[in-house]
Design a protein around this motif. Sequence first.
Motif, PDB file in Angstrom:
ATOM      1  N   VAL A   1       0.790  -1.283  -0.211  1.00 30.90           N
ATOM      2  CA  VAL A   1       0.082   0.199   0.062  1.00 30.90           C
ATOM      3  C   VAL A   1       0.913   0.983  -0.022  1.00 30.90           C
ATOM      4  N   VAL A   2       0.657   2.384  -0.975  1.00 23.47           N
ATOM      5  CA  VAL A   2       1.306   3.297  -0.941  1.00 23.47           C
ATOM      6  C   VAL A   2       0.422   4.538  -0.383  1.00 23.47           C
ATOM      7  N   CYS A   3       1.084   5.224   0.448  1.00 22.52           N
ATOM      8  CA  CYS A   3      -0.164   6.193   1.055  1.00 22.52           C
ATOM      9  C   CYS A   3       0.797   7.331   1.586  1.00 22.52           C
TER      10      CYS A   3
ATOM     11  N   MET B   1      -0.024  -3.378  -6.205  1.00 22.54           N
ATOM     12  CA  MET B   1       0.559  -1.934  -5.682  1.00 22.54           C
ATOM     13  C   MET B   1      -0.504  -0.953  -5.471  1.00 22.54           C
ATOM     14  N   VAL B   2      -0.977  -0.623  -4.380  1.00 19.76           N
ATOM     15  CA  VAL B   2      -2.291  -0.040  -4.193  1.00 19.76           C
ATOM     16  C   VAL B   2      -2.057   1.363  -3.466  1.00 19.76           C
TER      17      VAL B   2
ATOM     18  N   MET C   1      -7.079   2.848   5.421  1.00 20.91           N
ATOM     19  CA  MET C   1      -6.103   2.056   6.201  1.00 20.91           C
ATOM     20  C   MET C   1      -6.685   1.066   6.746  1.00 20.91           C
ATOM     21  N   GLY C   2      -7.931   0.703   6.792  1.00 20.91           N
ATOM     22  CA  GLY C   2      -8.600  -0.551   7.142  1.00 20.91           C
ATOM     23  C   GLY C   2      -7.899  -1.777   6.093  1.00 20.91           C
ATOM     24  N   PHE C   3      -8.071  -1.389   4.963  1.00 21.54           N
ATOM     25  CA  PHE C   3      -7.596  -2.216   3.832  1.00 21.54           C
ATOM     26  C   PHE C   3      -6.177  -2.666   4.041  1.00 21.54           C
TER      27      PHE C   3
ATOM     28  N   ARG D   1       3.347  -4.641   3.007  1.00 26.88           N
ATOM     29  CA  ARG D   1       4.430  -3.519   3.595  1.00 26.88           C
ATOM     30  C   ARG D   1       3.513  -2.130   3.428  1.00 26.88           C
ATOM     31  N   VAL D   2       3.846  -1.130   3.841  1.00 25.77           N
ATOM     32  CA  VAL D   2       3.143   0.127   3.516  1.00 25.77           C
ATOM     33  C   VAL D   2       4.377   1.291   3.117  1.00 25.77           C
ATOM     34  N   VAL D   3       4.279   1.814   2.026  1.00 22.16           N
ATOM     35  CA  VAL D   3       5.103   2.813   1.557  1.00 22.16           C
ATOM     36  C   VAL D   3       4.315   4.099   1.821  1.00 22.16           C
TER      37      VAL D   3
END
Length: 244
Positions: free
Chosen positions: A31-33, A190-191, A196-198, A205-207
Amino acid sequence: MIEIKHVNKWYGSFQVLADCTTSIAAGEVVVVCGPSGSGKSTLIKTVNALEPFQEGEITVNGVSVGDPATDLPRLRSKVGMVFQHFELFPHLSVLDNLTLAQVKVLGRSKDEAVVRAVKLLDRVGLRSQQDKFPGQLSGGQQQRVAIARALSMDPVAMLFDEPTSALDPEMVNEVLDVMVDLAREGMTMMVVTHEMGFARKVAHRVVFMDGGRIIEDTGKDEFFDPASQRSERARLFLSKILQY
């Protein structure tokens, strides 16, 4: 499956991506946030060359995205892309939206394409809608059709660019449920999302990005753990987005 190494991109004199480096293994969900304008949508669009980049290297399944010799239409056919605003063909039925690229790009017969399309519409719960046009569907239904269309090309990876941000709140879960199922089946994903629940449910991993840079690239549990040594910018972002 996806390697991003020291990627830089400018719009004129404005640098929108600065020395971005990360990778996504086969079967991994990343996940990219980050805040608006942080470069996350631009980054994901460089992966299948929808956005060119000036410096660095990106490879997808061993194929260099930036190499002028790379057959980009062929590459894009193997990397599914789901956009914020669905991008379905409004003049084609749901079924035709799913079969067109299969026939034109993959060379499948119309009958083969229909069989694959119907199977995928069944998978996203929309087989009964196959003869309708996109304008006759809800936003959540259109986005599920868009996911099915991307899957119809048998992609090696899926890219999602804020797939729920244009939806009414009550339609978000029907799209996220499909994405959760995909993740659990082992699809490389790549999302870009604020859901944030997902991220907590299925991301490996989180980017976290800010100012065109990757500030953090860490495991999901570490990213959401208040005791971990996160950057001050990521802590501030999470304190706002998780406040309610």
